[in-house]
Motif scaffolding. Structure first.
Motif, PDB file in Angstrom:
ATOM      1  N   THR A 164       0.689  -1.169  -0.021  1.00 46.94           N
ATOM      2  CA  THR A 164       0.105   0.085  -0.009  1.00 46.94           C
ATOM      3  C   THR A 164       0.972   1.132   0.058  1.00 46.94           C
ATOM      4  O   THR A 164       2.043   1.449   0.840  1.00 46.94           O
ATOM      5  N   ARG A 165       0.744   2.221  -0.808  1.00 48.44           N
ATOM      6  CA  ARG A 165       1.302   3.209  -1.159  1.00 48.44           C
ATOM      7  C   ARG A 165       0.827   4.614  -1.144  1.00 48.44           C
ATOM      8  O   ARG A 165      -0.202   4.705  -1.825  1.00 48.44           O
ATOM      9  N   ARG A 166       1.341   5.562  -0.374  1.00 55.33           N
ATOM     10  CA  ARG A 166       0.826   6.707  -0.562  1.00 55.33           C
ATOM     11  C   ARG A 166       1.909   7.843  -0.997  1.00 55.33           C
ATOM     12  O   ARG A 166       3.218   7.823  -0.332  1.00 55.33           O
ATOM     13  N   ILE A 167       1.908   8.698  -1.986  1.00 54.39           N
ATOM     14  CA  ILE A 167       2.571   9.573  -2.417  1.00 54.39           C
ATOM     15  C   ILE A 167       2.242  10.901  -2.115  1.00 54.39           C
ATOM     16  O   ILE A 167       0.915  11.356  -2.308  1.00 54.39           O
ATOM     17  N   SER A 179       5.270   6.579   1.357  1.00 54.61           N
ATOM     18  CA  SER A 179       4.879   6.154   2.526  1.00 54.61           C
ATOM     19  C   SER A 179       4.449   4.630   2.069  1.00 54.61           C
ATOM     20  O   SER A 179       3.602   4.424   1.574  1.00 54.61           O
ATOM     21  N   ASP A 180       5.224   3.476   2.309  1.00 51.18           N
ATOM     22  CA  ASP A 180       4.887   2.147   1.827  1.00 51.18           C
ATOM     23  C   ASP A 180       4.790   1.191   3.039  1.00 51.18           C
ATOM     24  O   ASP A 180       5.302   1.531   3.904  1.00 51.18           O
ATOM     25  N   GLU A 327       9.755   4.600   4.527  1.00 50.77           N
ATOM     26  CA  GLU A 327       9.776   5.850   3.992  1.00 50.77           C
ATOM     27  C   GLU A 327      10.783   6.304   3.094  1.00 50.77           C
ATOM     28  O   GLU A 327      11.902   5.902   3.242  1.00 50.77           O
ATOM     29  N   LEU A 328      10.522   7.028   1.943  1.00 47.58           N
ATOM     30  CA  LEU A 328      11.407   7.482   0.981  1.00 47.58           C
ATOM     31  C   LEU A 328      11.338   8.825   0.650  1.00 47.58           C
ATOM     32  O   LEU A 328       9.879   9.106   0.340  1.00 47.58           O
ATOM     33  N   GLU A 329      12.232   9.661   0.333  1.00 50.62           N
ATOM     34  CA  GLU A 329      11.837  11.025  -0.173  1.00 50.62           C
ATOM     35  C   GLU A 329      12.992  11.335  -1.166  1.00 50.62           C
ATOM     36  O   GLU A 329      14.258  10.972  -0.776  1.00 50.62           O
ATOM     37  N   LEU A 330      12.641  11.500  -2.229  1.00 47.83           N
ATOM     38  CA  LEU A 330      13.442  12.401  -3.026  1.00 47.83           C
ATOM     39  C   LEU A 330      13.145  13.607  -3.505  1.00 47.83           C
ATOM     40  O   LEU A 330      12.143  14.139  -3.614  1.00 47.83           O
TER      41      LEU A 330
END
Length: 355
Positions: A164-167, A179-180, A327-330
């Motif tokens: 489940t992914r929120r961008i 947010s995965d 969590e990942l941010e670019l």
């Protein structure tokens, strides 16, 4: 809002659909933050982030394959490359990353399928998402652009993993946040591996661009290497890929920041993630002609892959109903001041300082 007829005059999220060639039928969500930072979400390619731009300049590498529908997938060996579009974020997994091979699957309790042959980076990138929604959310004067979806990787007598992914991206912002949550929806324990293949391209990747990492010199895990590998060179038709592992030092908040910086262009791309969620980091340095890309790849496991992880006792197994969050941010580093500040923080952490 007092100055525009609709928010879409300056920013927003729009659902579109590719209509020709191999990309026909692929849904895309186009994000525009209003600050010159635009990107597309590939709804039918794992809900990954494809092309991205800042001020009209591309940030991500786009492969010779380009966008291709989820109906085309070659799981064996390195067939993954025939469906690899590149893009800012390509998710690998959910039960296999790196080079594959034949491995034990007795955990699924099916006597006619005691083993399975896994290909490079797993099945995830070829899976379409079920789109849950997209739009904008206001909290007072603050606005967030968002989209959410679910991707299911499942087999009878096999893995049943759901991501489940929120961008999200801020109005006026220059970064995209993922947010995965990966959940084992099956009735048996299931191996789990995850890697974010973050592909940076020209003009960020160019002659004399550099890697800014909070780490000492990395370990080469490829056949070829370059002594000063953190300094990039122009395209070379004869270039053979190089891969390096780094033990990244997080800041006091537990987050790692790594970047590709191009001082001459006044442009950089950074990534930010939690070290406790993604303890390993691999750099793919591929400075060939056309295939001219640097990938920053945080993940759950070392570059040696599934069999090394099993031998070390590091292969994750999710129990039924168990979940893992990531969590990942670019984002963009624009201008000399932002680039210099990021590089200084990375250098201090690499030297054992605090940030």
């Amino acid at each position: 809002m007092a100055r525009v007829g609709r928010l879409e005059q300056v920013a927003g999220v729009q659902l579109t659909e590719a209509s020709d060639g191999a990309e026909r039928g692929v849904r895309l969500l186009r994000f525009a933050t209003g600050a010159g930072f635009d990107f597309e979400v590939l709804v039918d390619r794992g809900f990954d982030v494809g092309r991205a731009w800042f001020g009209g300049r591309p940030l991500a590498w786009w492969s010779p394959v380009g966008l291709i529908g989820p109906w085309y997938y070659e799981p064996a060996g390195i067939g993954w490359f025939r469906g690899f579009p590149g893009g800012l974020i390509s998710t690998c997994g959910l039960d296999q990353v790196q080079l594959g091979g034949t491995d034990d699957t007795s955990v699924f309790n099916y006597p006619h399928r005691r083993t399975e042959t896994y290909g490079l980076h797993g099945r995830y990138p070829g899976l379409p998402a079920r789109l849950a929604g997209y739009g904008v959310t206001w909290q007072g004067d603050e606005c967030v652009l968002w989209a959410q979806a679910e991707v299911r990787q499942a087999a009878v007598f096999g893995e049943q993993l759901v991501l489940t992914r929120r961008i999200e991206a801020d109005l006026g912002g220059t970064a995209v946040r993922l947010s995965d949550t990966v959940t084992n929806a099956g009735a048996t324990a299931c191996p789990h591996m995850l890697l974010y293949h973050c592909n940076i391209g020209f003009p960020v990747v160019d002659d004399q661009a550099e890697l800014a990492y909070p780490a000492i010199t990395g370990t080469c895990v490829s056949e070829n290497s370059t002594p000063e590998y953190r300094r990039l060179a122009g395209p070379d038709p004869a270039f053979v890929e190089e891969c390096y592992e780094h033990d990244m030092t997080p800041g006091r908040d537990g987050y790692v920041g790594a970047a590709v910086l191009n001082r001459a262009a006044g442009l950089g791309v950074y990534q930010r993630y939690r070290k406790d969620q993604l303890p390993h980091h691999v750099t793919w340095r591929q400075l060939g002609s056309g295939t001219y890309v640097v990938a920053m790849e945080p993940g759950t496991n070392r570059d040696a892959g599934r069999f090394d992880a099993r031998e070390r006792g590091e292969l994750i197994h999710l129990h039924p109903g168990e979940e893992r969050r990531y969590e990942l941010e670019l984002g963009v580093l624009a201008g000399e001041a932002a680039i210099t500040a990021f590089a200084a923080t990375a250098s201090a952490l690499a030297a054992g300082g605090a940030a």
